[in-house]
Design a protein around this motif. Structure first.
Motif, PDB file in Angstrom:
ATOM      1  N   MET A 271       1.117  10.409  20.909  1.00 47.47           N
ATOM      2  CA  MET A 271       0.497   9.267  20.237  1.00 47.47           C
ATOM      3  C   MET A 271       1.499   8.579  19.321  1.00 47.47           C
ATOM      4  SD  MET A 271      -2.004  11.082  17.462  1.00 47.47           S
ATOM      5  CE  MET A 271      -1.424  12.250  16.242  1.00 47.47           C
ATOM      6  N   ALA A 272       1.194   7.313  19.059  1.00 42.11           N
ATOM      7  CA  ALA A 272       1.915   6.528  18.060  1.00 42.11           C
ATOM      8  C   ALA A 272       0.997   6.435  16.845  1.00 42.11           C
ATOM      9  CB  ALA A 272       2.232   5.136  18.598  1.00 42.11           C
ATOM     10  N   ILE A 273       1.499   6.893  15.697  1.00 38.81           N
ATOM     11  CA  ILE A 273       0.664   6.944  14.495  1.00 38.81           C
ATOM     12  C   ILE A 273       1.261   6.020  13.437  1.00 38.81           C
ATOM     13  CG2 ILE A 273       1.853   9.030  13.670  1.00 38.81           C
ATOM     14  CD1 ILE A 273      -0.940   9.855  12.499  1.00 38.81           C
ATOM     15  N   LYS A 274       0.457   5.071  12.986  1.00 33.09           N
ATOM     16  CA  LYS A 274       0.901   4.073  12.008  1.00 33.09           C
ATOM     17  C   LYS A 274       0.412   4.462  10.616  1.00 33.09           C
ATOM     18  CE  LYS A 274      -0.585  -0.320  12.144  1.00 33.09           C
ATOM     19  NZ  LYS A 274      -0.624  -1.761  12.494  1.00 33.09           N
ATOM     20  N   ILE A 275       1.338   4.499   9.658  1.00 36.24           N
ATOM     21  CA  ILE A 275       1.032   4.923   8.288  1.00 36.24           C
ATOM     22  C   ILE A 275       1.247   3.748   7.341  1.00 36.24           C
ATOM     23  CG2 ILE A 275       1.585   6.537   6.439  1.00 36.24           C
ATOM     24  CD1 ILE A 275       2.864   7.474   9.773  1.00 36.24           C
ATOM     25  N   GLN A 276       0.253   3.470   6.511  1.00 37.46           N
ATOM     26  CA  GLN A 276       0.322   2.345   5.582  1.00 37.46           C
ATOM     27  C   GLN A 276       1.143   2.709   4.349  1.00 37.46           C
ATOM     28  OE1 GLN A 276      -3.033   0.232   2.947  1.00 37.46           O
ATOM     29  NE2 GLN A 276      -3.400  -0.011   5.141  1.00 37.46           N
ATOM     30  N   ARG A 277       1.808   1.727   3.778  1.00 38.07           N
ATOM     31  CA  ARG A 277       2.621   1.934   2.575  1.00 38.07           C
ATOM     32  C   ARG A 277       1.736   2.190   1.353  1.00 38.07           C
ATOM     33  NH1 ARG A 277       7.898   0.573   3.421  1.00 38.07           N
ATOM     34  NH2 ARG A 277       8.355  -0.676   5.288  1.00 38.07           N
ATOM     35  N   ASP A 278       2.319   2.855   0.356  1.00 39.98           N
ATOM     36  CA  ASP A 278       1.590   3.171  -0.881  1.00 39.98           C
ATOM     37  C   ASP A 278       1.281   1.907  -1.679  1.00 39.98           C
ATOM     38  OD1 ASP A 278       1.681   5.890  -0.378  1.00 39.98           O
ATOM     39  OD2 ASP A 278       3.573   6.175  -1.431  1.00 39.98           O
ATOM     40  N   ASN A 279       0.169   1.941  -2.427  1.00 36.33           N
ATOM     41  CA  ASN A 279      -0.194   0.910  -3.412  1.00 36.33           C
ATOM     42  C   ASN A 279      -0.203  -0.504  -2.823  1.00 36.33           C
ATOM     43  OD1 ASN A 279      -0.289   2.873  -5.566  1.00 36.33           O
ATOM     44  ND2 ASN A 279       1.945   2.816  -5.599  1.00 36.33           N
ATOM     45  N   LEU A 280      -0.559  -0.615  -1.566  1.00 37.93           N
ATOM     46  CA  LEU A 280      -0.523  -1.916  -0.910  1.00 37.93           C
ATOM     47  C   LEU A 280      -1.597  -2.845  -1.468  1.00 37.93           C
ATOM     48  CD1 LEU A 280       1.246  -3.182   1.211  1.00 37.93           C
ATOM     49  CD2 LEU A 280      -0.393  -2.511   2.951  1.00 37.93           C
ATOM     50  N   LYS A 281      -2.784  -2.336  -1.679  1.00 37.09           N
ATOM     51  CA  LYS A 281      -3.866  -3.187  -2.192  1.00 37.09           C
ATOM     52  C   LYS A 281      -3.550  -3.681  -3.601  1.00 37.09           C
ATOM     53  CE  LYS A 281      -8.840  -3.416  -3.027  1.00 37.09           C
ATOM     54  NZ  LYS A 281      -8.652  -4.021  -4.361  1.00 37.09           N
ATOM     55  N   GLU A 282      -2.981  -2.803  -4.448  1.00 33.42           N
ATOM     56  CA  GLU A 282      -2.644  -3.210  -5.812  1.00 33.42           C
ATOM     57  C   GLU A 282      -1.624  -4.349  -5.806  1.00 33.42           C
ATOM     58  OE1 GLU A 282      -4.328   0.820  -5.918  1.00 33.42           O
ATOM     59  OE2 GLU A 282      -2.792  -0.171  -4.710  1.00 33.42           O
ATOM     60  N   MET A 283      -0.645  -4.280  -4.900  1.00 34.88           N
ATOM     61  CA  MET A 283       0.354  -5.354  -4.816  1.00 34.88           C
ATOM     62  C   MET A 283      -0.267  -6.632  -4.266  1.00 34.88           C
ATOM     63  SD  MET A 283       3.891  -3.426  -3.708  1.00 34.88           S
ATOM     64  CE  MET A 283       3.197  -2.165  -2.650  1.00 34.88           C
ATOM     65  N   TYR A 284      -1.187  -6.499  -3.315  1.00 31.49           N
ATOM     66  CA  TYR A 284      -1.900  -7.676  -2.812  1.00 31.49           C
ATOM     67  C   TYR A 284      -2.705  -8.331  -3.931  1.00 31.49           C
ATOM     68  CZ  TYR A 284      -1.271  -7.852   2.284  1.00 31.49           C
ATOM     69  OH  TYR A 284      -0.773  -8.045   3.537  1.00 31.49           O
ATOM     70  N   ASP A 285      -3.394  -7.523  -4.733  1.00 31.61           N
ATOM     71  CA  ASP A 285      -4.197  -8.070  -5.834  1.00 31.61           C
ATOM     72  C   ASP A 285      -3.332  -8.904  -6.774  1.00 31.61           C
ATOM     73  OD1 ASP A 285      -6.417  -6.819  -4.811  1.00 31.61           O
ATOM     74  OD2 ASP A 285      -6.297  -5.087  -6.156  1.00 31.61           O
ATOM     75  N   LEU A 286      -2.135  -8.395  -7.092  1.00 32.15           N
ATOM     76  CA  LEU A 286      -1.234  -9.092  -8.011  1.00 32.15           C
ATOM     77  C   LEU A 286      -0.703 -10.384  -7.402  1.00 32.15           C
ATOM     78  CD1 LEU A 286       0.515  -9.169 -10.603  1.00 32.15           C
ATOM     79  CD2 LEU A 286       2.199  -7.786  -9.382  1.00 32.15           C
ATOM     80  N   ASP A 287      -0.208 -10.311  -6.169  1.00 32.38           N
ATOM     81  CA  ASP A 287       0.436 -11.470  -5.548  1.00 32.38           C
ATOM     82  C   ASP A 287      -0.568 -12.557  -5.178  1.00 32.38           C
ATOM     83  OD1 ASP A 287       2.926 -10.308  -5.750  1.00 32.38           O
ATOM     84  OD2 ASP A 287       2.773  -9.310  -3.817  1.00 32.38           O
ATOM     85  N   LEU A 288      -1.701 -12.155  -4.631  1.00 27.26           N
ATOM     86  CA  LEU A 288      -2.677 -13.152  -4.187  1.00 27.26           C
ATOM     87  C   LEU A 288      -3.318 -13.867  -5.371  1.00 27.26           C
ATOM     88  CD1 LEU A 288      -4.339 -11.286  -1.182  1.00 27.26           C
ATOM     89  CD2 LEU A 288      -2.463 -12.929  -1.180  1.00 27.26           C
ATOM     90  N   ALA A 289      -3.386 -13.193  -6.524  1.00 28.37           N
ATOM     91  CA  ALA A 289      -3.879 -13.866  -7.731  1.00 28.37           C
ATOM     92  C   ALA A 289      -2.931 -15.002  -8.131  1.00 28.37           C
ATOM     93  CB  ALA A 289      -4.025 -12.860  -8.871  1.00 28.37           C
ATOM     94  N   GLN A 290      -1.609 -14.779  -7.965  1.00 30.39           N
ATOM     95  CA  GLN A 290      -0.647 -15.840  -8.255  1.00 30.39           C
ATOM     96  C   GLN A 290      -0.765 -16.975  -7.244  1.00 30.39           C
ATOM     97  OE1 GLN A 290       1.222 -15.859 -10.953  1.00 30.39           O
ATOM     98  NE2 GLN A 290       0.509 -13.850 -11.597  1.00 30.39           N
ATOM     99  N   PHE A 291      -0.973 -16.624  -5.974  1.00 30.13           N
ATOM    100  CA  PHE A 291      -1.125 -17.656  -4.942  1.00 30.13           C
ATOM    101  C   PHE A 291      -2.389 -18.479  -5.163  1.00 30.13           C
ATOM    102  CE2 PHE A 291       1.460 -15.004  -1.689  1.00 30.13           C
ATOM    103  CZ  PHE A 291       2.626 -15.390  -2.328  1.00 30.13           C
TER     104      PHE A 291
END
Length: 403
Positions: A271-291
């Motif tokens: 199988m190919a297993i995809k692993i998400q990076r740490d603290n991704l949602k927290e970084m999205y919250d910060l960046d998208l608030a600026q956008f």
């Protein structure tokens, strides 16, 4: 300080072109420092004249006939008087020094920030991951890094614009593209995703930028296999040794949101297993608030292209829904399984199947299917693929998926 700068000019004249660009910055910083020193530091008092001109009766004439005790008492009273200099004048002088000195110090600090970032792209994925995580806790540092990065890319892009020779202009555009990739990776997943979008828009940026930005699709520095195992163990609640018979620590590819590893289950399923990076949602919250703020500003001043003026807020709200859904791997698993069910009976296509027991919101496991990237034309030709037939089948699959 001025003499020190002047003494460096002969050395600067003999410097190589690469060193000259840095020397210009150093020279400018030095000039700002001299400027701040000239105004902030107190000036030396002018020398006293050898003889004072006569200005009326002398002190001796005025004090003639006065007893020594009376003179001593008068001097003590004069010494004890408060300073008659107006407080307003003293305050104005202090304020003037600050007004003239602070801009110079800020200029020095800005140039140091810009100069500090001139380094190659971070290749240690774990160190880069820690840096991204720190941005989620320090929005001020993130903003400074963003501004400094924009200046670094802008300076190179400006040099490219001023060059007239086509070959040199192309080389400078390539250099600007490489710098843009470095800065986007330094800023984190949201900006890497922005670079991925731009890499598909040859109508917006020069082709030299496109060639460099394409690296962000699958060549982002990967984090270590040990870190990947820890994320899997946290998500699935079991040690990796109990979950897998084999696990390749070296990822097959790494992008903005995560990376893919090859593994084999205890039952022997590859199988190919995809692993998400740490603290991704927290970084999205910060960046998208600026956008959000940027979108409001664009709508307020009616900035945009034809068909997209005055609707940036609505467009961005829709984009945010997609972006947040993209970091939920359960949604991707649902779409992948739907594709598999719809196309499993067709002989001209194949697709992976979701392995649900290894899938969570941050881990996605699919059966391993070997393939070739469709944009790698040389690899397709080496394997004798009919590119015309591939294009037709791709169009057929796209229409069947939506019709």
């Amino acid at each position: 300080r001025a003499q020190v700068l002047a003494s460096q000019l002969p050395i600067f004249a003999m410097a190589s072109p690469m060193r000259k660009s840095r020397a210009w910055l150093a020279l400018l910083v030095g000039c700002c420092t001299v400027h701040s020193g000239l105004f902030v530091l107190p000036a030396a008092a002018p020398p006293r004249p050898a003889t004072r001109p006569a200005q009326g009766p002398t002190y001796a004439a005025l004090t003639a006939g006065t007893s020594p005790e009376a003179l001593a008492m008068r001097k003590s009273r004069i010494a004890g008087r408060p300073n008659k200099t107006p407080a307003t004048a003293r305050g104005v002088g202090r304020t003037l020094k600050i007004m003239l000195g602070v801009p110079s110090l800020l200029a020095v600090f800005s140039f140091l920030m810009v100069l500090r970032g001139y380094k190659t792209m971070e290749t240690n994925g774990d160190a880069m991951q820690e840096k991204w995580s720190s941005f989620a806790r320090k929005p001020g540092q993130r903003m400074l890094s963003l501004m400094a990065g924009a200046v670094r890319v802008g300076l190179i892009a400006l040099r490219a614009k001023l060059i007239r020779d086509p070959e040199k202009k192309s080389a400078m555009h390539t250099k600007a593209g490489k710098r843009a990739v470095t800065e986007l990776v330094r800023l984190g997943p949201t900006y890497v995703k922005l670079g991925q979008i731009l890499s598909c828009r040859e109508d917006l940026v020069p082709k030299e930028y496109i060639n460099e930005l394409k690296r962000l699709q699958d060549e982002v520095p990967a984090f270590s296999g040990e870190r990947a195992k820890k994320i899997i163990e946290t998500e699935l609640g079991k040690p990796a040794s109990e979950l897998f018979a084999e696990f390749d620590d070296k990822p097959l590819a790494a992008a903005s949101l995560g990376q893919v590893h090859r593994a084999k289950t205890k039952d022997g399923v590859e199988m190919a297993i995809k692993i998400q990076r740490d603290n991704l949602k927290e970084m999205y919250d910060l960046d998208l608030a600026q956008f959000d703020k940027i979108a409001v500003t664009l709508d307020k001043f009616k900035i945009g292209v034809e068909g997209a003026s005055g609707v940036w807020v609505d467009m961005f709200e829709d984009a945010k829904v997609i972006l947040y859904r993209e970091i939920d791997y359960r949604a991707e698993a649902e779409n992948t399984q739907r594709w598999y069910d719809n196309f499993k009976d067709l002989k001209w296509t194949t697709s992976p199947k979701v392995i649900n027991e290894f899938t969570t919101s941050k881990v996605l496991a699919l059966t391993f299917v070997k393939g070739t990237k469709i944009s790698d034309l040389k690899a397709l030709e080496a394997q004798n693929f009919d590119r015309t037939l591939l294009a037709k089948n791709l169009a057929r699959a796209y229409l069947l998926a939506f019709c």
